[in-house]
Design an enzyme around this catalytic site. Structure first.
Site, mmCIF file in Angstrom:
data_model
loop_
_atom_site.group_PDB
_atom_site.id
_atom_site.type_symbol
_atom_site.label_atom_id
_atom_site.label_comp_id
_atom_site.label_asym_id
_atom_site.label_seq_id
_atom_site.Cartn_x
_atom_site.Cartn_y
_atom_site.Cartn_z
ATOM 1 N N CYS A 208 0.860 -1.191 0.000
ATOM 2 C CA CYS A 208 0.000 0.000 0.000
ATOM 3 C C CYS A 208 0.890 1.233 0.000
ATOM 4 C CB CYS A 208 -0.921 0.006 1.229
ATOM 5 S SG CYS A 208 -1.993 1.462 1.331
ATOM 6 N N LYS B 158 0.618 -5.717 1.904
ATOM 7 C CA LYS B 158 -0.780 -6.103 2.086
ATOM 8 C C LYS B 158 -0.901 -7.612 2.252
ATOM 9 C CE LYS B 158 -2.913 -2.421 -0.692
ATOM 10 N NZ LYS B 158 -3.774 -2.165 -1.875
ATOM 11 N N CYS C 290 -19.344 0.746 3.442
ATOM 12 C CA CYS C 290 -20.795 0.903 3.513
ATOM 13 C C CYS C 290 -21.133 2.312 4.008
ATOM 14 C CB CYS C 290 -21.404 -0.145 4.438
ATOM 15 S SG CYS C 290 -23.202 -0.034 4.588
#
Length: 235
Positions: free
Chosen positions: A30, A37, A58
């Site tokens: 990353c 990762k 979300c």
């Protein structure tokens, strides 16, 4: 923090093996967090951090769905779909009564609005919940589904597949009696998906007459040895 995921790793620290790599064969990293990762890990630009086993961000819960809260999000869909469908079904007699009795406009409007809203949300959340059930059976996250869709790959294969039982336990936890309760999340640390978790029932030690213990995997060897001894005794 685990030193094995540092972008400038210590040569004395053993580097973990990962299934997901770059096209060059190098480990994924990353550029924002300056970390390597683990498998299924992705960086969320909204949360500004890397999320283990990231499913999606979300906006309704204003958080990422990942390894630590995937079960709770799954149960949120289950509870919400059940509540909306329950409200929709139980309000049908009320709607019929309001229409037949020519109730006041405000009362009829509120009843019809509530019924329509609960039905709409119930259908929407139910389809979304069934989609996540399918993802669970396929051992995929929403991000992995989108990646396969972009690359026109088959949805029926996943490198993290553990079978139906293992895939469900990877989301809802190890204890079947607690699957539908918001407790007992999946075991593990969210960085290693190489080895399937052993089933506690199948791996239970079996006590023999001599007091020795053996696992279910050792039963074929015991059966072969028993047959060989039986043949030697008859000879």
């Amino acid at each position: 923090e685990d030193p094995s995921w540092e972008y400038v790793p210590d040569t004395a620290v053993q580097q973990p093996e990962t299934k997901e790599k770059k096209r060059t064969g190098e480990r994924r990293h990353c550029k924002w967090c300056a970390k390597y990762k683990p498998d299924r890990c992705h960086h969320c630009r909204v949360c500004k951090t890397c999320i283990l086993k990231m499913d999606h961000h979300c906006p309704w819960i204003y958080n990422c769905v990942g390894f630590r809260n995937h079960k709770f999000f799954f149960l949120l869909l289950l509870y919400s779909a059940s509540a909306c469908n329950f409200i929709t079904i139980t309000m049908i007699p009320t709607v019929e009564s309001a229409v037949q009795q020519n109730s006041a406009f405000a009362q009829m409007f509120l009843v019809l609005f509530a019924e329509t809203l609960s039905a709409f949300l119930g259908i929407l959340i139910t389809f979304f919940f069934f989609f996540h059930i399918w993802l669970t059976f396929q051992a995929m996250t929403t991000i992995e589904f989108c990646e396969k869709n972009t690359k026109n790959q088959s949805y029926g294969s996943s490198v993290h597949d553990r079978g139906i039982n293992g895939n469900i336990r990877a989301v809802l936890g190890d204890w079947i009696l607690l699957w539908l309760l918001p407790v007992s999340p999946p075991s593990g640390n969210g960085t290693n998906f190489n080895e399937p978790e052993a089933d506690a029932l199948l791996a239970r030690a079996l006590e023999t007459d001599r007091g020795a213990s053996c696992t279910v995997q050792a039963l074929p060897n015991l059966r072969t040895q028993f047959i060989e001894n039986l043949i030697l005794d008859r000879i």
